[in-house]
Design an enzyme around this catalytic site. Structure first.
Site, PDB file in Angstrom:
ATOM      1  N   SER A   4      30.074 -19.966 -46.627  1.00  0.00           N
ATOM      2  CA  SER A   4      28.779 -19.972 -47.767  1.00  0.00           C
ATOM      3  C   SER A   4      27.616 -19.303 -46.830  1.00  0.00           C
ATOM      4  O   SER A   4      27.660 -18.169 -46.353  1.00  0.00           O
ATOM      5  CB  SER A   4      28.647 -21.263 -47.953  1.00  0.00           C
ATOM      6  N   ASP A  52      23.409 -16.241 -51.952  1.00  0.00           N
ATOM      7  CA  ASP A  52      23.909 -16.469 -50.366  1.00  0.00           C
ATOM      8  C   ASP A  52      25.074 -15.738 -50.432  1.00  0.00           C
ATOM      9  O   ASP A  52      25.440 -14.868 -51.293  1.00  0.00           O
ATOM     10  CB  ASP A  52      24.009 -18.097 -50.239  1.00  0.00           C
ATOM     11  N   ASP A  87      28.594 -16.143 -50.356  1.00  0.00           N
ATOM     12  CA  ASP A  87      29.523 -16.076 -51.054  1.00  0.00           C
ATOM     13  C   ASP A  87      29.292 -16.268 -52.541  1.00  0.00           C
ATOM     14  O   ASP A  87      29.872 -16.415 -53.292  1.00  0.00           O
ATOM     15  CB  ASP A  87      30.324 -17.166 -50.717  1.00  0.00           C
ATOM     16  N   ASP A 132      27.586 -18.169 -54.555  1.00  0.00           N
ATOM     17  CA  ASP A 132      27.573 -19.458 -55.338  1.00  0.00           C
ATOM     18  C   ASP A 132      26.252 -19.926 -55.463  1.00  0.00           C
ATOM     19  O   ASP A 132      26.033 -20.994 -56.383  1.00  0.00           O
ATOM     20  CB  ASP A 132      28.635 -20.366 -54.943  1.00  0.00           C
TER      21      ASP A 132
END
Length: 462
Positions: A80, A229, A231, A233
């Site tokens: 992440s 961010d 990734d 999400d």
């Protein structure tokens, strides 16, 4: 070892897992592709079908496709917004929501039982490893236009950064599918790069992480700046100020803008909005005013997904947590920074059409519900010390903080969180972090400043 433990848990608890399979995605961090392939090979060696994306994908695309393909579970290899050296492993069950107790501890127990030196791997070309690609990404994108509530509105200039993550191409495609003009991208951060050469801590919440984005937004004359961010999400945002500078929005402020838009453009008493204990209480007031149900759950977006699943009699329309996590549609049951970006761009478009700025929209919300002021503080402590400090405070809660009397005390066992209510207009909360060596404190004041009271509460933890 982690993959083997997960598969062993699924084989013991999920009938039909071998045929349903596990869907696996990965980001652009170093060795994410290797870890994802290893996970697929472990699945196949244990007789379980592995549905492996053959290229990098955002976490929301992986999560969305769990229910779309009917998989028994999903795995996303990503760290992440963590620093570049990190990597991690997100696990979902067949609902499309991340694991919560008791599944998480049961899976951990299965992992502990695995000897990592004896885990069998199938050949890379095993017939049980099915490659996924453009069709699954396109299925996700095909659902994006339904997120818009005012598709009649033309878009406004928006700036965007993928922060060297995997969301860039998908977000551009999502904007196009939703009928919005392409955003002005930060070119230096648009392509996936697991070394994150222009930002040491790729988290939109970190000071300086959005500097290149704000420069691009100012140069483009944008009305809104958006950041995913790595990734994709999470969603960060910033808005221009009357003085000509830019102001990064807090996670709750983004949540208020999205909630205001959704609640004004949907109807029905069966609507459900969900937030977390440490997010602002304002969502509850907004929901009440619009005849919707607001539920509060534990920290972490997995609990928002879990809460939605617990209430099938209600129609979920919005969920958020202050750590930049937003869900503006029913699938996936996890935070989605791409569809949230699409709807946030629509919020800006509606404000422009009505002749107001986004700051004026926030001011109008404050005028209606009171000015909610949020504050946070972290105190570095070893995990055991932090838990002990909060336990002491729970055992002997203060009767006053900073000179104000405490009117109510609540303890939330699952979250390890202590809440101190000080009249109707001030709320303080404290909990040990679940992922970092620190204790976190949260304050919310309605028409008052909570920061000084957080400082006073911090002194009681020593």
């Amino acid at each position: 070892q982690a993959a083997a433990g997960l598969v062993d848990y699924l084989l013991a608890n999920v009938p039909g897992v071998a045929q349903q399979g596990v869907i696996i995605g990965y980001d652009a961090r170093r060795k994410s592709d290797v870890f994802a392939l290893d996970t697929a090979r472990v699945c196949a060696a244990r007789g379980v079908k592995a549905l492996l994306f053959e290229h990098i994908v955002p976490t929301p695309v992986l999560a969305w496709n769990i229910t779309a393909v009917g998989a028994a579970a999903g795995v996303m290899v990503t760290a992440s917004h963590n620093p570049p050296a990190d990597n991690g492993y997100k696990v979902y069950l067949g609902t499309g929501s991340q694991i919560v107790p008791p599944a998480d501890s049961d899976i951990a127990a299965c992992i502990d039982e695995v000897d990592p030196c004896t885990v069998e791997l199938s050949p890379e070309d095993s017939p049980l490893i099915v490659r996924l690609g453009a069709a699954e990404v396109d299925a996700y994108l095909a659902a994006v236009p339904a997120v818009r509530l005012r598709p009649d509105l033309p878009g406004v200039p928006v700036a965007y950064t993928a922060m060297h993550g995997v969301g860039g191409a998908t977000l551009l495609a999502a904007f196009e599918r939703a009928g919005l003009p392409a955003p002005h991208v930060v070119a230096a951060q648009q392509q996936p790069d697991g070394t994150f050469p222009t930002v040491s801590f790729p988290n939109p919440e970190e000071p300086g992480a959005m500097d290149l984005l704000l420069a691009t937004a100012a140069e483009a004359g944008a009305l809104l700046a958006l950041a995913n961010d790595p990734d994709a999400d999470r969603l960060g945002a910033a808005i221009p100020t009357p003085a000509g500078s830019w102001r990064r929005l807090g996670g709750d402020e983004i949540g208020w803008l999205l909630a205001d838009h959704i609640l004004r453009h949907t109807d029905g008493e069966g609507r459900l909005v969900v937030t977390t204990l440490v997010s602002s209480s304002l969502l509850g007031s907004m929901a009440k005013a619009h005849g919707a149900t607001c539920l509060e759950t534990f920290t972490g977006f997995k609990w928002i997904g879990h809460t939605v699943l617990e209430h099938p009699e209600l129609r979920f329309v919005f969920g958020y947590e202050q750590a930049l996590g937003y869900l503006v549609c029913g699938q996936p049951l996890d935070k989605d920074g791409i569809t949230a970006a699409v709807l946030m761009a629509e919020v800006a478009a509606l404000a422009a059409a009505e002749g107001v700025t986004l700051q004026q929209r926030l001011d109008a919300i404050a005028a209606t519900y009171g000015r909610h002021v949020m504050a946070e503080k972290s105190i570095r402590m070893a995990p055991a010390d932090g838990a002990a400090a909060v336990a002491r405070l729970r055992a002997e809660p203060p009767t006053e903080v900073g000179g104000l009397p405490v009117s109510a005390v609540q303890w939330f066992e699952e979250a390890g969180l202590l809440r101190l209510q000080m009249g109707d207009n001030l709320r303080l909360q404290v909990r040990p972090s679940g992922t970092e060596p620190k204790v976190k404190l949260y304050g919310e004041g309605i028409d008052c400043e909570p920061a000084e009271y957080l400082e006073a509460l911090a002194t009681l933890l020593g």
